[in-house]
Design a protein around this motif. Structure first.
Motif, short mmCIF file in Angstrom:
data_model
loop_
_atom_site.label_atom_id
_atom_site.label_comp_id
_atom_site.label_asym_id
_atom_site.label_seq_id
_atom_site.Cartn_x
_atom_site.Cartn_y
_atom_site.Cartn_z
N GLY A 535 0.78 -1.22 0.00
CA GLY A 535 0.00 0.00 0.00
C GLY A 535 0.80 1.26 0.00
N VAL A 536 2.16 1.12 -0.04
CA VAL A 536 3.00 2.31 -0.03
C VAL A 536 3.97 2.24 -1.21
N LEU A 537 4.08 3.31 -1.94
CA LEU A 537 5.03 3.39 -3.05
C LEU A 537 5.77 4.71 -2.95
N GLU A 538 7.09 4.62 -2.91
CA GLU A 538 7.89 5.84 -2.92
C GLU A 538 7.65 6.57 -4.24
N PRO A 539 7.69 7.91 -4.24
CA PRO A 539 7.41 8.65 -5.48
C PRO A 539 8.32 8.23 -6.63
N VAL A 540 7.70 7.99 -7.79
CA VAL A 540 8.45 7.66 -8.99
C VAL A 540 8.06 8.66 -10.08
N ILE A 612 1.67 6.06 -3.83
CA ILE A 612 0.45 5.41 -3.33
C ILE A 612 0.38 5.65 -1.83
N ALA A 613 -0.78 6.10 -1.36
CA ALA A 613 -0.97 6.32 0.07
C ALA A 613 -2.45 6.31 0.38
N ASN A 614 -2.80 5.64 1.45
CA ASN A 614 -4.18 5.63 1.94
C ASN A 614 -5.18 5.19 0.88
N GLY A 615 -4.83 4.17 0.10
CA GLY A 615 -5.75 3.63 -0.88
C GLY A 615 -5.94 4.49 -2.11
N HIS A 616 -5.05 5.44 -2.34
CA HIS A 616 -5.15 6.31 -3.50
C HIS A 616 -3.83 6.33 -4.28
N LEU A 617 -3.94 6.50 -5.58
CA LEU A 617 -2.79 6.78 -6.43
C LEU A 617 -2.70 8.29 -6.55
N LEU A 618 -1.57 8.84 -6.09
CA LEU A 618 -1.39 10.28 -6.08
C LEU A 618 -0.46 10.68 -7.21
N ARG A 624 -0.06 21.20 -8.12
CA ARG A 624 -1.20 20.44 -8.65
C ARG A 624 -1.15 19.01 -8.13
N ARG A 625 -2.35 18.45 -7.93
CA ARG A 625 -2.44 17.14 -7.31
C ARG A 625 -3.68 16.42 -7.84
N LEU A 626 -3.50 15.17 -8.25
CA LEU A 626 -4.62 14.36 -8.73
C LEU A 626 -4.63 13.07 -7.92
N GLU A 627 -5.80 12.77 -7.32
CA GLU A 627 -5.95 11.56 -6.52
C GLU A 627 -6.92 10.61 -7.21
N LEU A 628 -6.47 9.39 -7.42
CA LEU A 628 -7.32 8.36 -8.02
C LEU A 628 -7.49 7.25 -6.99
N ALA A 629 -8.72 7.04 -6.56
CA ALA A 629 -8.99 5.96 -5.62
C ALA A 629 -8.75 4.62 -6.30
N LEU A 630 -8.02 3.75 -5.63
CA LEU A 630 -7.70 2.45 -6.23
C LEU A 630 -8.96 1.64 -6.52
N CYS A 631 -9.99 1.86 -5.72
CA CYS A 631 -11.22 1.11 -5.97
C CYS A 631 -11.94 1.59 -7.22
#
Length: 816
Positions: A535-540, A612-618, A624-631
């Motif tokens: 559930g955690v991904l370092e920024p790429v 990736i954090a808290n169930g979202h792809l950031l 600017r910031r775009l959050e996509l819920a994994l669900c």
């Protein structure tokens, strides 16, 4: 505990075993085969050294063993010359062994550190480079190196015209490393030892193949052979004889002996010229110190005029700076044409460094010399009675262990080498004289110049361009050697073109290795691993591409890469373009750099950081910031074609799609799945899918780093090529700088570097096209093995690029 399990006993046994093989190897004959294994016992000792201090101690012990095995004769000669006794001379030599053979210590130091950081392969390469670099930086007193031991093999020694004896030494070290590695892996069975043994066997195979090609090639047309008379009088110990008989009597005896033998050479044997050894005329010639000396000078001139052939002999010269060990060229009817002054003097016996000299030293060591060194190689015309004029390079004694003097002479147009030596040093043992002649013979191999060598008491010889002795003497005999040797304008060997380059290349390799070690970006060998926590991904880094942006970037990059293939074809077909560096730079910039930069600009405009954090792809970029819920992500799919680069497509439940371009989409896909996202959409296993997976599965090595591939490699190729260009066009390595200034010199080098950079990029484009096409074919014919085949192709591409281009350059120069 058995005796053999004791570490001290194993260490001593290994060093003694290597020392025993060195003793046999140094004595020549069939023992040359030991060169490929003689250091193996000692290397196994180094492999088991737990600390750096232990490795250095074992290296120190090896300097003692090596010095005692190969150079005990030098200690004996030193003791007898200094009148302190042979045993004391050997003891002093062993005391100075680390200074006499410092390469063992440097080799062990670099090898130990590199093996522990990077493994055995790089450790072996770094150790061999350290050995060669050290011998280049601090040349041995006698110019010795283990490559000399291959001289008895006429086939293998021919490789010296490529890399000199330093190159032979590096190859021998690598062969020893291969055998040592095989012994270390012997418990793993035949398969474990097969590769290192094969690599070790490759060294003699390559040398033999090259030697066979050289010896079977036509040497080119030659005129009438040069027939030289070599005088070996066997008169030694001039100083002792002066004390017993007086200077005048000694000079009289020496001259009468040489006159008589020269008469035999000219009148009976029809020699074209006569060569006497070093200091055969043991006083100044042409600048006499007394009336008796002037009379001797006139007598020599009369003899030369009577003989009607040129004489070259060892004598002394002097000027306001002091006295010189010299060679005089005397022409019938003309007289003295000039002197060559010995360049490489022997420490203490011939000269004393200024920082060490003084009355106290002279009082303690009354036998120390006071000669002045000459100023380098000179070529003299040898004018024969039949009208021929043959340019020759004189060398005196220790000069013939200096590779650069022979190379400089060859560049000045010499067609033969005349070597003079006083080998009375070696009266007590012939081994030193034999090793001296071997070192001299390698100068002929490196330059392809035949050589006439006259010594006082052995070994005198006529040596051809392959290093073979055509006619020679034994130690301690008074004899005349007459030999006919073909003389021609020699082909330019790589050693003559590049100079003694192996030590410089080894030094550059160590510098790059050191930079590699301290640079974090170079130590990265693969893409970042998958996250440790679900559930955690370092920024790429990614590029969020709209369809239009992907199409534009893809077209630009496709055009740029396709232009490289077009340039390859254009260079092959257009001779004018191939020789016009500026035109190449303009075309390369317009058709590749500009569209490639434009494609990069498009990707940069849409770049972002994905995490990736808290169930979202950031997806973030600046504020600017775009959050996509994994669900909300309904499907994920890796791109079939990596255009403009690899990437992954995300389809949301609402139907919206996002195209994310990044270096390794597999890492992001795995992280999304681990965080709760949908599995990667599986397609029917098509050819394109197998091809794409094969490309994504490749782990990139350090050789794939752009700095290594497109900066360092072109630089490594441009430096020797530019160096050669400077010598050919301007006469020296900095000729253009001396003639036109620093700006012109740097501009010229930049153009050479640019040309080689373009060449490397084009070569990489060709290799990449071949690899991609072969991978596509493998995905069609053998989809299950596409990944394995792709990995082998990538390794082959590295070999072709990083070894093939230097090999092509060497071959091009050799043929030229």
């Amino acid at each position: 505990m058995t005796l053999l399990s004791n570490p001290a006993v194993r260490t001593a046994g290994g060093i003694l075993a290597s020392g025993a093989m060195v003793a046999l190897y140094a004595r020549g004959g069939a023992a040359w085969v030991l060169g490929f294994v003689l250091l193996v016992p000692w290397l196994r000792n180094l492999d088991t050294s737990p600390t750096l201090a232990t490795a250095l101690l074992r290296a120190y012990l090896m300097t003692l063993a090596f010095t005692a095995a190969a150079f005990a004769w030098f200690g004996i000669a030193l003791g007898l010359y200094a009148q302190v006794g042979a045993a004391t001379g050997v003891a002093l030599l062993l005391l100075a062994a680390p200074l006499f053979q410092p390469q063992f210590l440097v080799f062990a130091l670099v090898r130990h550190i590199t093996r522990h950081r990077y493994g055995a392969v790089l450790g072996a390469l770094a150790g061999a480079a350290a050995w060669a670099a050290m011998q280049r930086l601090v040349p041995g007193l006698l110019g010795d190196t283990i490559g000399h031991g291959l001289y008895p093999s006429r086939l293998l020694r021919q490789g010296a015209d490529v890399g000199g004896t330093a190159g032979l030494t590096v190859l021998l070290l690598l062969a020893n490393e291969g055998v040592a590695a095989a012994l270390a892996r012997r418990s793993g069975g035949l398969r474990a030892i097969a590769r290192p043994l094969a690599l070790a066997a490759l060294v003699p195979v390559l040398l033999a193949g090259y030697g066979l090609a050289v010896l079977s090639a036509s040497p080119g047309p030659a005129g009438k052979p040069l027939r030289m008379g070599l005088i070996q009088s066997n008169i030694v110990a001039y100083d002792r004889q002066r004390q017993e008989k007086g200077t005048h009597a000694v000079v009289r005896e020496v001259l009468d002996t040489h006159f008589a033998m020269s008469y035999d050479a000219v009148v009976r044997q029809q020699a074209d010229a006569v060569l006497w050894p070093e200091t055969a005329y043991p006083t100044t010639f042409g600048n006499p110190k007394s009336e008796a000396g002037a009379e001797f000078d006139r007598e020599i001139l009369a003899i030369v005029n009577s003989a009607g052939v040129p004489f070259v002999f060892g004598t002394y010269d002097r000027d306001s700076a002091g006295e010189y060990n010299a060679a005089a060229f005397v022409q019938p009817g003309t007289g003295l044409m000039g002197f060559y002054r010995k360049t490489r003097l022997f420490p203490l016996t011939e000269y004393v460094p200024a920082w060490l000299d003084g009355p106290l030293l002279r009082r303690w060591l009354p036998w120390t010399g006071d000669w002045r060194p000459g100023n380098g190689a000179r070529v003299f015309p040898l004018r024969l009675a039949d009208g021929r004029e043959i340019p020759v390079l004189p060398l005196i004694c220790l000069d013939d262990v200096d590779t650069n003097l022979a190379i400089d002479g060859a560049r000045l147009g010499a067609q033969a080498i005349l070597t003079m030596s006083n080998d009375s040093w070696f009266t007590a043992t012939a081994l030193g004289a034999e090793m001296h002649q071997v070192a001299a013979a390698f100068r002929s191999i490196e330059t392809r110049l035949p050589q006439f060598r006259a010594t006082t008491n052995g070994f005198s010889a006529a040596i051809d361009a392959t290093g073979s002795v055509l006619a020679g003497t034994r130690m301690g005999e008074r004899t005349l050697v007459i030999a006919d040797v073909p003389v021609r304008i020699p082909r330019r060997t790589l050693m003559v073109l590049w100079g003694d380059w192996v030590g410089l290349a080894a030094s550059a390799f160590l510098v790059v290795l050191a930079a590699w070690s301290v640079s974090p970006s170079w130590r990265r060998t693969a893409h970042a691993p998958a996250p440790a926590r679900p559930g955690v991904l370092e920024p790429v880094k990614v590029a969020v591409l709209p369809p239009a942006a992907r199409i534009v970037a893809g077209l630009l990059r496709t055009f740029a890469r396709g232009s490289l293939l077009w340039m390859c074809a254009a260079l092959l077909l257009d001779d004018a373009l191939r020789t016009n560096t500026l035109a190449q730079v303009r075309i390369f910039s317009a058709f590749f750099l500009v569209p490639e930069a434009a494609a990069w600009g498009v990707l940069f405009l849409f770049s972002a950081k994905a995490s990736i954090a808290n169930g979202h792809l950031l997806l973030t970029r600046d504020a600017r910031r775009l959050e996509l819920a994994l669900c909300d992500i309904a499907a994920m799919q890796c791109w079939r074609l990596p255009i403009p680069c690899p990437g992954i497509s995300l389809q949301l439940a609402c139907g919206r799609r996002y195209a994310l371009a990044l270096d390794n989409p597999g890492v992001l896909a795995a992280a999304l799945v681990a965080a709760g996202g949908p599995p990667v959409k599986a397609r029917t296993r098509t050819v394109i899918q197998a091809y794409a997976q094969a490309g994504l599965a490749i782990r990139r090595s350090r050789l794939d780093h752009p700095f290594a591939k497109f900066v360092l490699l072109p630089l490594a190729l441009a430096i020797p090529a530019f160096h050669l260009h400077q010598h050919i066009s301007y006469g020296s390595a900095f000729g253009e700088y001396y003639s036109f200034g620093l700006r012109a010199y740097l501009t010229a080098f930049a153009l050479w570097w640019a040309a080689w950079s373009i060449g490397v990029v084009l070569s990489e484009a060709l290799l990449r096209s071949a690899i991609e096409a072969a991978t596509l074919l493998a995905a069609w014919l053998r989809p299950a093995r596409a990944i394995d085949i792709r990995q082998r192709l990538e390794r082959g591409g590295h070999v072709a690029l990083f070894l093939g281009l230097p090999a092509w350059l060497l071959l091009t120069v050799y043929r030229a």
